[in-house]
Scaffold this active site. Structure first.
Site, PDB file in Angstrom:
ATOM      1  N   ALA A  83       0.898   1.406  -1.490  1.00 19.16           N
ATOM      2  CA  ALA A  83       1.943   2.057  -0.701  1.00 19.16           C
ATOM      3  C   ALA A  83       2.532   1.173   0.395  1.00 19.16           C
ATOM      4  O   ALA A  83       3.346   1.644   1.187  1.00 19.16           O
ATOM      5  CB  ALA A  83       1.377   3.331  -0.073  1.00 19.16           C
TER       6      ALA A  83
ATOM      7  N   ASN B   4      -6.607   4.141   1.909  1.00 21.36           N
ATOM      8  CA  ASN B   4      -6.518   3.106   0.876  1.00 21.36           C
ATOM      9  C   ASN B   4      -5.718   1.899   1.350  1.00 21.36           C
ATOM     10  O   ASN B   4      -6.039   0.748   1.036  1.00 21.36           O
ATOM     11  CB  ASN B   4      -5.883   3.671  -0.392  1.00 21.36           C
ATOM     12  CG  ASN B   4      -6.890   4.391  -1.259  1.00 21.36           C
ATOM     13  OD1 ASN B   4      -8.061   4.478  -0.926  1.00 21.36           O
ATOM     14  ND2 ASN B   4      -6.434   4.927  -2.375  1.00 21.36           N
TER      15      ASN B   4
ATOM     16  N   HIS C  82       3.915   3.749   7.196  1.00 21.58           N
ATOM     17  CA  HIS C  82       2.943   2.698   7.517  1.00 21.58           C
ATOM     18  C   HIS C  82       3.654   1.565   8.248  1.00 21.58           C
ATOM     19  O   HIS C  82       4.668   1.056   7.763  1.00 21.58           O
ATOM     20  CB  HIS C  82       2.298   2.140   6.247  1.00 21.58           C
ATOM     21  CG  HIS C  82       1.639   3.174   5.391  1.00 21.58           C
ATOM     22  ND1 HIS C  82       0.470   3.805   5.733  1.00 21.58           N
ATOM     23  CD2 HIS C  82       1.997   3.696   4.189  1.00 21.58           C
ATOM     24  CE1 HIS C  82       0.122   4.665   4.796  1.00 21.58           C
ATOM     25  NE2 HIS C  82       1.028   4.616   3.851  1.00 21.58           N
TER      26      HIS C  82
END
Length: 259
Positions: free
Chosen positions: A122, A180, A210
């Site tokens: 991601a 993750n 993020h």
């Protein structure tokens, strides 16, 4: 390249559509390992694959590489056997938070010479981090992850709230299903003991965000990613699914960018 996939969930379905249904020139999924063959029988007719419930039969089928698209438990129970025979693309990177498993897999890589590919998932910028740390010269890595509040805490809140701030190793232990990104970031850079993490529950957002900040002898880098969900499964990042396809594509490229 002929591919075997462990699992038949959202990511496996995404790969089947993009590779087999769209008749990808250099990739083909031939085999899928599932627990319940009857439940997923339609995949054989829809995508021209063969289903297996036995791991050894799956590994002995006509495949060059295995894509793990299942879960952490599958990694722990199946991956050591898979790595003895095939290269692997590992999706459930959260399994590598288990230091004993990571040590075991590292030993198997050296012994059997097969490759384990870890897609960026991601986030992005891992090539920059790896390059910047080639001489061990990265001084700090900070990951700030903002997620919808309902995915992290029970009950309503009015303002964004920091639910964790500290080392990646501790973030992984406290929030194993949400970190993750911190694992792959740690493996690419300064490790889980030195990578810093800030996890924020935000009632005003609907997507995961993020932000990565890197400081080293090379200079400084900051990048931010806002993830759309996979159309067929809102719990899965679209970019995470695409990173697997991108990883498989690059294996066939003779002109390779970055890295």
């Amino acid at each position: 390249m002929k591919i075997g996939v462990i699992g038949a969930g959202a990511i496996a379905t995404f790969l089947l559509k993009e590779i087999n249904q769209n008749q990808h020139e250099n990739l083909e999924i031939n085999s899928i390992l599932v627990r319940n063959k009857e439940k997923y029988g339609v995949l054989e007719s829809n995508f021209g694959v063969k289903l297996f419930t036995d791991l050894q039969a799956f590994l002995d089928s006509e495949i060059d590489i295995v894509v793990e698209a299942a879960n952490i438990d599958a990694v722990k129970t199946l991956l050591p056997s898979v790595m003895k025979k095939k290269d692997v693309v590992l999706i459930s990177i959260g399994a590598l938070a288990d230091e004993a498993l990571l040590t075991e897999l590292s030993t198997l890589v050296k012994e059997y010479k097969n490759v384990v590919h870890l897609p960026s998932g991601a986030i992005g910028g891992l090539d920059l981090l790896q390059n910047a740390h080639a001489l061990g010269a990265v001084k700090s890595v900070l990951l700030t992850t903002r997620k919808p509040a309902s995915s992290l805490i029970d009950g309503p809140i009015d303002e964004a709230k920091v639910v964790f701030e500290g080392k990646a190793i501790d973030a992984i232990k406290q929030f194993p299903k949400n970190m993750n990104v911190s694992i792959v970031l740690s493996l690419a850079g300064v490790g889980i003991e030195k990578t810093s993490v800030c996890l924020v529950a935000d009632p005003h957002i609907e997507k995961n965000i993020h932000q990565v900040e890197i400081v080293g002898d090379f200079g400084e880098a900051t990048f931010s990613i806002t993830n759309n969900p996979l159309p067929d499964n809102p719990k899965t990042s679209y970019l995470a699914a695409m990173s697997i396809l991108g990883t498989l594509n690059r294996m066939n490229d003779k002109l390779r960018i970055g890295g």
